[in-house]
Design a protein around this motif. Structure first.
Motif, PDB file in Angstrom:
ATOM      1  N   ASN A  50       0.815  -1.223   0.000  1.00  0.00           N
ATOM      2  CA  ASN A  50       0.000   0.000   0.000  1.00  0.00           C
ATOM      3  C   ASN A  50       0.846   1.269   0.000  1.00  0.00           C
ATOM      4  O   ASN A  50       2.069   1.213   0.087  1.00  0.00           O
ATOM      5  N   LYS A  68      -3.267   5.956   5.084  1.00  0.00           N
ATOM      6  CA  LYS A  68      -2.866   4.722   4.384  1.00  0.00           C
ATOM      7  C   LYS A  68      -3.928   4.405   3.337  1.00  0.00           C
ATOM      8  O   LYS A  68      -5.118   4.376   3.658  1.00  0.00           O
ATOM      9  N   ASP A 242      -0.604 -11.228   9.624  1.00  0.00           N
ATOM     10  CA  ASP A 242       0.715 -10.814   9.102  1.00  0.00           C
ATOM     11  C   ASP A 242       1.531 -10.223  10.260  1.00  0.00           C
ATOM     12  O   ASP A 242       2.143  -9.168  10.151  1.00  0.00           O
ATOM     13  N   ASP A 259      -0.957  -2.521  10.466  1.00  0.00           N
ATOM     14  CA  ASP A 259      -1.029  -3.301   9.226  1.00  0.00           C
ATOM     15  C   ASP A 259      -1.883  -4.563   9.371  1.00  0.00           C
ATOM     16  O   ASP A 259      -1.391  -5.690   9.216  1.00  0.00           O
ATOM     17  N   GLU A 261      -4.381  -5.703   7.522  1.00  0.00           N
ATOM     18  CA  GLU A 261      -5.185  -6.035   6.339  1.00  0.00           C
ATOM     19  C   GLU A 261      -5.309  -7.530   6.054  1.00  0.00           C
ATOM     20  O   GLU A 261      -6.188  -7.947   5.299  1.00  0.00           O
ATOM     21  N   PHE A 262      -4.423  -8.367   6.637  1.00  0.00           N
ATOM     22  CA  PHE A 262      -4.502  -9.814   6.373  1.00  0.00           C
ATOM     23  C   PHE A 262      -5.438 -10.536   7.357  1.00  0.00           C
ATOM     24  O   PHE A 262      -5.492 -11.761   7.373  1.00  0.00           O
TER      25      PHE A 262
HETATM   26 MG    MG Z   1       0.470  -4.724   4.798  1.00  0.00          MG
END
Ligand code: MG
Ligand code: ADP
Ligand code: SR1
Length: 422
Positions: A50, A68, A242, A259, A261-262
């Motif tokens: 990203n 972001k 992640d 982070d 997003e996973f």
């Molecule tokens: Mg990421």
């Protein structure tokens, strides 16, 4: 949910020129920045997927936010590799779940915009990415404990041992379609590194070894498949998905997880294993980095702190939880429940070692390496460390089911270190 045509029309890739007017319409962000008329904007994204901007009030740099944005391709590979930007939907949902479960371990979210695939959050100006700190050989006295607590709270409290059935299924439903990112993990952690694949990294000094000892090791590859199956089929808890040293921002006192997003429902041991593997990769890198043997020892000492904090808090929460999706009070006598709990923790540890093995291999052979190792310039030296990591991955995979305690894991690693030269 797919991004609809209507939402597509609302989406624009932000840049330094368009960010000020975008932010000016968001009262919660204007309040943090004070004003949007004179902004200083830098793209600071060092991740694989990203774009991340640090935006501050040019007149008062202490007033800042992070913007972001997900773009419809995999940044690491370029625009030719499409990747659904609805991953941001899951980042937002996971941040929202974590804000309830572990508010002190995640940045404040000021605004989330699914149409624009953006999240605007607290700027962690007094913190650095843990991986960057570890590359420099900095010790963080609290991070291991914080990581253990983060995992225990988020993983136990979204498991079927804690949540009631309907509430849990509703939460599960909010994460089941994080399809593109789960597919990335299926491909890049559990498939491509173990085959000849165009996306794989290449180091001429390592490639032959990989062909003979990874691509042709069928036993090892069957084990990788076992963990891939676990990843795709075990909906045990809401995972970060992640969780590694590049997803934590830290200082001497505080630790934040970023982070998200996973995020998806998967096996608890996946999050734990990724954490372990990134500590081990860093440990190897200090054969060549400034920390040397003393820092390597510090890294290895963090593993039991992470695990013991995780296990203690997980079991504490479990003992306090009476009725849940899985359990109704009195279903088993206490001593049976005790033995079930301890078997469960041993299984998480063993599976975490297996997932750590996969993660070490993918970070070595696959496209998305870690700066700890990939940043070592001399090719021959880097290759020695790569082969060392792959051998350790194989050892973890082979011996994982002999582990019953975190001390057993440490004995395995220390034994490996004392019998393998770099
Ligand atoms: Mg990421
Ligand atoms: P990606 O999803 O592309 O991997 P990340 O969420 O990991 O992106 O963010 C990329 C980088 O942006 C991080 O490594 C960190 O340097 C910076 N960053 C992200 N979030 C914050 C934050 N809240 N505060 C300060 N820096 C941040
Ligand atoms: C191409 S895969 C990119 C990787 O970056 C993220 O950090 C995840 O680990 C993902 O597998």
């Amino acid at each position: 949910m797919d991004i609809t045509n209507e939402s597509e029309a609302l989406y624009k890739i932000l840049d330094k020129d368009s960010i000020p007017s975008y932010l000016a319409d968001i009262p919660a962000v204007v309040e943090v920045l004070g004003s949007t008329s004179d902004l200083s904007i830098q793209e600071i994204g060092d991740g694989n997927l990203n774009y991340v901007y640090r935006v501050s009030n040019a007149q008062d740099k202490t007033r800042s936010v992070i913007v972001k944005q997900a773009v419809p391709f995999l940044r690491l590979a370029g625009e030719s590799w499409p990747l659904a930007r609805d991953r941001m939907r899951y980042e937002i949902r996971a941040f929202s779940a974590y804000s309830d479960l572990v508010p002190s371990f995640v940045p404040d979210i000021y605004f989330a915009d699914e149409d624009m695939s953006t999240v605007i959050m607290q700027c962690l100006d007094n913190h650095i990415i843990l991986r960057v700190g570890m590359i420099e050989g900095i010790r963080y006295p609290k991070v291991a404990e914080h990581t253990g607590l983060f995992m225990a709270e988020t993983l136990f409290k979204t498991s079927a041992w804690f949540m009631p059935s309907l509430e849990r299924r509703k939460l599960l439903d909010r994460f089941t379609m994080n399809a593109d990112l789960c597919k990335l993990t299926e491909d890049f952690i559990f498939t491509f590194p173990y085959l000849v694949h165009e996306s794989n990294y290449s180091n001429p000094a390592t490639d032959e070894w990989v062909k003979e000892n990874i691509h042709q090791d069928h036993e090892y590859k069957r084990n990788v498949l076992h963990f891939k199956e676990l990843f795709v089929s075990k909906t045990e808890a809401l995972l970060h998905g992640d969780l590694h040293s590049g997803s934590m921002m830290v200082n001497q006192d505080e630790s934040y997880v970023i982070d998200t997003e996973f995020a998806f429902f998967g096996p608890i041991s996946f999050d734990v294993g990724k954490v372990f593997s990134n500590y081990l990769l860093s440990c190897t890198s200090h054969f060549e980095r400034p920390g040397g043997a003393e820092y390597q020892q510090w890294i290895l000492e963090q593993l039991p702190v992470i695990w013991n904090t995780f296990e203690t808090r997980f079991l504490e929460l479990w003992k306090q939880s009476n009725d849940s999706t899985l359990y109704v009070s009195g279903f088993l006598p206490e001593e049976e429940l005790e033995s079930l709990r301890s078997e469960h923790m041993i299984q998480i540890l063993r599976d975490a070692a297996g997932f750590a093995a996969c993660s070490m291999a993918r970070r070595t052979i696959g496209i998305a390496g870690v700066a700890d190792i990939r940043g070592i310039e001399d090719v021959a030296t880097r290759s020695t460390l790569e082969i060392f990591n792959l051998k350790l991955s194989k050892r973890l995979m082979e011996q994982r089911n002999e582990l019953s305690t975190i001390d057993d894991l440490l004995v395995l690693v220390n034994d490996f270190y004392s019998t393998h030269n770099t």
